[in-house]
Design an enzyme around this catalytic site. Sequence first.
Site, PDB file in Angstrom:
ATOM      1  N   ASP A 104       0.800  -1.178   0.108  1.00  0.00           N
ATOM      2  CA  ASP A 104       0.023  -0.058  -0.012  1.00  0.00           C
ATOM      3  C   ASP A 104       0.991   1.133   0.030  1.00  0.00           C
ATOM      4  OD1 ASP A 104      -3.200   0.445   0.884  1.00  0.00           O
ATOM      5  OD2 ASP A 104      -1.769   2.149   1.099  1.00  0.00           O
ATOM      6  N   HIS A 163     -10.124  -5.418  -2.684  1.00  0.00           N
ATOM      7  CA  HIS A 163      -8.786  -5.692  -2.326  1.00  0.00           C
ATOM      8  C   HIS A 163      -8.747  -5.975  -0.845  1.00  0.00           C
ATOM      9  CE1 HIS A 163      -9.889  -1.410  -2.368  1.00  0.00           C
ATOM     10  NE2 HIS A 163      -9.422  -1.338  -1.308  1.00  0.00           N
TER      11      HIS A 163
HETATM   12  P1  AMP Z   1      -9.542   1.479   0.221  1.00  0.00           P
HETATM   13  O1  AMP Z   1      -9.616   2.871   0.769  1.00  0.00           O
HETATM   14  O2  AMP Z   1     -10.064   0.483   1.080  1.00  0.00           O
HETATM   15  O3  AMP Z   1     -10.356   1.341  -1.129  1.00  0.00           O
HETATM   16  O4  AMP Z   1      -8.095   1.027  -0.097  1.00  0.00           O
HETATM   17  C1  AMP Z   1      -7.367   1.644  -1.077  1.00  0.00           C
HETATM   18  C2  AMP Z   1      -6.020   1.698  -0.655  1.00  0.00           C
HETATM   19  O5  AMP Z   1      -5.436   1.676  -1.916  1.00  0.00           O
HETATM   20  C3  AMP Z   1      -5.345   2.619   0.246  1.00  0.00           C
HETATM   21  O6  AMP Z   1      -5.089   2.352   1.332  1.00  0.00           O
HETATM   22  C4  AMP Z   1      -4.558   3.458  -0.519  1.00  0.00           C
HETATM   23  O7  AMP Z   1      -3.439   4.025   0.087  1.00  0.00           O
HETATM   24  C5  AMP Z   1      -4.116   2.415  -1.688  1.00  0.00           C
HETATM   25  N1  AMP Z   1      -3.672   3.006  -2.701  1.00  0.00           N
HETATM   26  C6  AMP Z   1      -4.043   3.934  -3.735  1.00  0.00           C
HETATM   27  N2  AMP Z   1      -3.402   4.305  -4.772  1.00  0.00           N
HETATM   28  C7  AMP Z   1      -2.213   3.407  -4.628  1.00  0.00           C
HETATM   29  C8  AMP Z   1      -0.972   3.135  -5.642  1.00  0.00           C
HETATM   30  N3  AMP Z   1      -0.978   3.570  -6.591  1.00  0.00           N
HETATM   31  N4  AMP Z   1      -0.369   2.074  -5.147  1.00  0.00           N
HETATM   32  C9  AMP Z   1      -0.393   1.160  -3.995  1.00  0.00           C
HETATM   33  N5  AMP Z   1      -1.576   1.667  -3.164  1.00  0.00           N
HETATM   34  C10 AMP Z   1      -2.402   2.457  -3.433  1.00  0.00           C
END
Ligand code: AMP
Length: 111
Positions: free
Chosen positions: A32, A100
């Site tokens: 993440d 996810h």
């Molecule tokens: P959610 O809020 O449960 O939908 O989780 C989405 C997650 O994706 C969050 O914890 C973000 O920090 C993570 N995230 C967003 N963009 C990226 C990226 N490019 N690479 C890795 N993690 C990401």
Amino acid sequence: MAHSDCLFCKIIAGEVPSTKVYEDDQVYAFRDIHPKAKVHVLIVPKVHYASVDELAKKAPLTLSHMVEVAQKIATDEADGSYRLIFNTGKNAGQSVFHVHAHVLTGEVLPE
Ligand code: AMP
Ligand code: ZN
């Protein structure tokens, strides 16, 4: 099928960079970008499903496989303990609508 406007489909396709932790024919796991624990890994199915509910109904074996992969990551990177989170729906904090699993481990987690 990949969704052209989906961030995680782009990450799986290698169009957006990520730090890979694990990959097989069913799932891709990466760190993440804003970690909420010492180890914070996201596990995504390679096929696009919007939510864990849709995944449970359409591909339950992939969902159980994601749990096995979470355990493997927690065992490889920590002591085998982990917290597994599926934010489901906007008001629960889901911001990417490609299902996810958040795997949090690597430290004693707050309650
Ligand atoms: P959610 O809020 O449960 O939908 O989780 C989405 C997650 O994706 C969050 O914890 C973000 O920090 C993570 N995230 C967003 N963009 C990226 C990226 N490019 N690479 C890795 N993690 C990401
Ligand atoms: Zn997607």
